[in-house]
Design a protein around this motif. Structure first.
Motif, mmCIF file in Angstrom:
data_model
loop_
_atom_site.group_PDB
_atom_site.id
_atom_site.type_symbol
_atom_site.label_atom_id
_atom_site.label_comp_id
_atom_site.label_asym_id
_atom_site.label_seq_id
_atom_site.Cartn_x
_atom_site.Cartn_y
_atom_site.Cartn_z
ATOM 1 N N SER A 1 28.174 53.266 34.906
ATOM 2 C CA SER A 1 29.203 53.670 33.939
ATOM 3 C C SER A 1 30.210 52.553 33.705
ATOM 4 O O SER A 1 30.597 52.277 32.567
ATOM 5 N N VAL A 2 30.642 51.904 34.786
ATOM 6 C CA VAL A 2 31.583 50.785 34.640
ATOM 7 C C VAL A 2 30.927 49.638 33.890
ATOM 8 O O VAL A 2 31.542 49.002 33.017
ATOM 9 N N SER A 3 29.661 49.360 34.200
ATOM 10 C CA SER A 3 28.938 48.275 33.531
ATOM 11 C C SER A 3 28.807 48.546 32.034
ATOM 12 O O SER A 3 29.039 47.656 31.203
ATOM 13 N N GLU A 4 28.445 49.772 31.681
ATOM 14 C CA GLU A 4 28.305 50.136 30.268
ATOM 15 C C GLU A 4 29.647 50.053 29.545
ATOM 16 O O GLU A 4 29.722 49.581 28.403
ATOM 17 N N ARG B 1 35.296 43.736 29.316
ATOM 18 C CA ARG B 1 34.320 42.646 29.420
ATOM 19 C C ARG B 1 34.979 41.393 29.971
ATOM 20 O O ARG B 1 34.399 40.662 30.770
ATOM 21 N N ASN B 2 36.209 41.140 29.541
ATOM 22 C CA ASN B 2 36.943 39.997 30.080
ATOM 23 C C ASN B 2 37.277 40.197 31.558
ATOM 24 O O ASN B 2 37.237 39.253 32.354
ATOM 25 N N GLN B 3 37.609 41.435 31.895
ATOM 26 C CA GLN B 3 37.973 41.738 33.281
ATOM 27 C C GLN B 3 36.784 41.622 34.223
ATOM 28 O O GLN B 3 36.909 41.116 35.342
ATOM 29 N N TYR B 4 35.615 42.098 33.761
ATOM 30 C CA TYR B 4 34.441 42.123 34.623
ATOM 31 C C TYR B 4 33.418 41.044 34.286
ATOM 32 O O TYR B 4 32.321 41.039 34.853
ATOM 33 N N GLY B 5 33.751 40.142 33.387
ATOM 34 C CA GLY B 5 32.822 39.085 33.030
ATOM 35 C C GLY B 5 32.862 37.943 34.033
ATOM 36 O O GLY B 5 33.830 37.772 34.777
ATOM 37 N N ASP B 6 31.790 37.148 34.046
ATOM 38 C CA ASP B 6 31.731 36.007 34.967
ATOM 39 C C ASP B 6 32.103 34.696 34.283
ATOM 40 O O ASP B 6 31.982 33.619 34.876
ATOM 41 N N GLY B 7 32.557 34.798 33.013
ATOM 42 C CA GLY B 7 32.934 33.601 32.274
ATOM 43 C C GLY B 7 31.759 32.926 31.609
ATOM 44 O O GLY B 7 31.928 31.919 30.903
ATOM 45 N N GLY C 1 29.302 34.887 29.949
ATOM 46 C CA GLY C 1 28.685 35.881 29.080
ATOM 47 C C GLY C 1 27.937 36.981 29.805
ATOM 48 O O GLY C 1 27.282 37.812 29.171
ATOM 49 N N ARG C 2 28.011 37.000 31.131
ATOM 50 C CA ARG C 2 27.334 38.039 31.897
ATOM 51 C C ARG C 2 28.357 38.818 32.728
ATOM 52 O O ARG C 2 29.468 38.349 32.947
ATOM 53 N N LEU C 3 27.952 39.989 33.184
ATOM 54 C CA LEU C 3 28.830 40.807 34.016
ATOM 55 C C LEU C 3 28.829 40.295 35.448
ATOM 56 O O LEU C 3 27.788 39.893 35.979
ATOM 57 N N ASP C 4 29.993 40.327 36.064
ATOM 58 C CA ASP C 4 30.135 39.952 37.465
ATOM 59 C C ASP C 4 29.979 41.226 38.293
ATOM 60 O O ASP C 4 30.912 42.018 38.415
ATOM 61 N N LYS D 1 32.562 42.068 41.069
ATOM 62 C CA LYS D 1 33.804 42.686 40.619
ATOM 63 C C LYS D 1 33.593 44.167 40.321
ATOM 64 O O LYS D 1 34.443 45.011 40.641
ATOM 65 N N ILE D 2 32.478 44.494 39.703
ATOM 66 C CA ILE D 2 32.199 45.881 39.345
ATOM 67 C C ILE D 2 32.033 46.733 40.599
ATOM 68 O O ILE D 2 32.606 47.824 40.710
ATOM 69 N N VAL D 3 31.257 46.250 41.558
ATOM 70 C CA VAL D 3 31.049 47.000 42.797
ATOM 71 C C VAL D 3 32.366 47.158 43.553
ATOM 72 O O VAL D 3 32.629 48.196 44.159
ATOM 73 N N GLU D 4 33.223 46.139 43.497
ATOM 74 C CA GLU D 4 34.531 46.216 44.159
ATOM 75 C C GLU D 4 35.359 47.343 43.566
ATOM 76 O O GLU D 4 35.987 48.119 44.300
ATOM 77 N N SER D 5 35.359 47.456 42.247
ATOM 78 C CA SER D 5 36.108 48.532 41.593
ATOM 79 C C SER D 5 35.507 49.892 41.906
ATOM 80 O O SER D 5 36.228 50.861 42.180
#
Length: 337
Positions: free
Chosen positions: A276-279, A288-294, A296-299, A302-306
């Protein structure tokens, strides 16, 4: 006679002057009355507004005292259940806990604590009431400077909470449940990844073995399983001028079904929260800026931490029985992400 008439005229003129003066004074007084009324009304409104503000300020202060005590006690358990929390995890836990308390209402929570069968909550409500009253005894409603929350009182309250028998047991129980949920998520996804890789490797080998240069009967065997070429099927025969190998097409569909069977398995609550967080991060530019890896992909770290914090709050609510955590509650929680 003439003199008498002259005097009479003088008196008459004087009487008219006096009458005119009295009339002007009366008019002036009448004109002043609306202004005096408005001034009095305005002053009355100012006094009423000041009284309402003072009452609201005192009400807000009482709410803040209760909220501070409850949040500090629950934060001790909540943050304590996160193994080696990072500063960002602590901040997120505080924000999530604050939202939870605000949405439920501090007085509603305390009433629930009082009626709870959970010993820790019953004890917590008693301690909050005790220290709340001690703080309020030092407050003067008429003096805004006294409307502060003394840190010594909060420290004494937390010392009392720390001395309870249940707090470490509760914290450890939640910590273990969070760790198990995260470990299961990691292991299941790693297993899925390995299964998919093995499937792809196996399929690639089967396709390679089925090439004409290997001179085997692979295609015929596949066709014998119901894979005959269908002239009405756009996926068989020729596409773009190139002939599609029936065996390869069968394997492609077989792989797709196998991958779907792997990815469509029932998922844990932790796993669903991660998805859900990823979507949400994909759809929302800010996230996307918060969970991005800089790049263009998701980090995912960070998502698992949240999610660890989100799941931790859910486990705390469930373990302490702050609310009834059933299937609907879980669904609503995941949908709110």
């Amino acid at each position: 006679m003439a003199e008498a008439m002259f005097v009479a005229q003088m008196w008459e003129e004087e009487r008219k002057k006096q009458q005119a003066a009295l009339t002007e004074a009366a008019i002036a007084k009448d004109n002043e009355q609306p202004n005096e009324y408005l001034a009095a009304l305005e002053n009355k409104n100012v006094v009423r507004e000041a009284a309402m503000q003072k009452a609201q300020r005192f009400t807000d202060y009482k709410k803040a005292v209760k909220t501070k005590l409850v949040s500090e006690a629950l934060k001790r358990i909540y943050v304590g259940s996160i193994k080696n929390p990072t500063p960002s995890e602590i901040s997120l836990c505080e924000a999530l806990l604050g939202n939870f308390i605000e949405e439920r209402g501090i007085d509603n929570l305390l009433e629930g604590f009082k009626q709870s069968n959970t010993r820790f909550l019953y004890m917590l409500e008693s301690s909050v009431d005790k220290h709340y009253n001690a703080i309020m005894e030092e407050v003067d409603e008429e003096n805004p400077d006294t409307l502060v929350i003394d840190r010594d009182h909060v420290r004494e309250f937390m010392d009392e909470i720390e001395d309870t028998e249940d707090i470490d047991d509760v914290t450890n129980t939640i910590r273990i449940r969070i760790a198990n949920a995260e470990e299961d998520f990691v292991n299941r996804n790693e297993q899925d990844k390995n299964n998919i890789n093995d499937l792809l490797k196996d399929t690639a080998q089967r396709v390679a073995d089925a090439r004409p240069e290997n001179d085997n009967d692979y295609d015929e065997a596949i066709e014998g399983e119901g894979g005959e070429e269908n002239p009405d099927d756009p996926m068989s025969g020729e596409t773009g001028g190139e002939e599609i190998n029936v065996g390869e097409m069968y394997d492609m569909m077989h792989v797709r079904r196998k991958i779907n069977s792997i990815t469509d398995r029932p998922r844990s609550i932790f796993d669903r929260m991660v998805r859900s967080v990823s979507e949400a991060a994909i759809k929302n530019p800010e996230l996307r800026n918060q969970y991005g890896d800089g790049k263009g992909r998701l980090d995912m770290t960070k998502i698992v931490e949240s999610v660890r914090c989100m799941y931790g709050l859910l486990e705390m609510v469930n373990t302490l029985k702050l609310e009834k955590v059933d299937a609907k509650y879980i669904e609503d929680t995941i949908k709110s992400i």
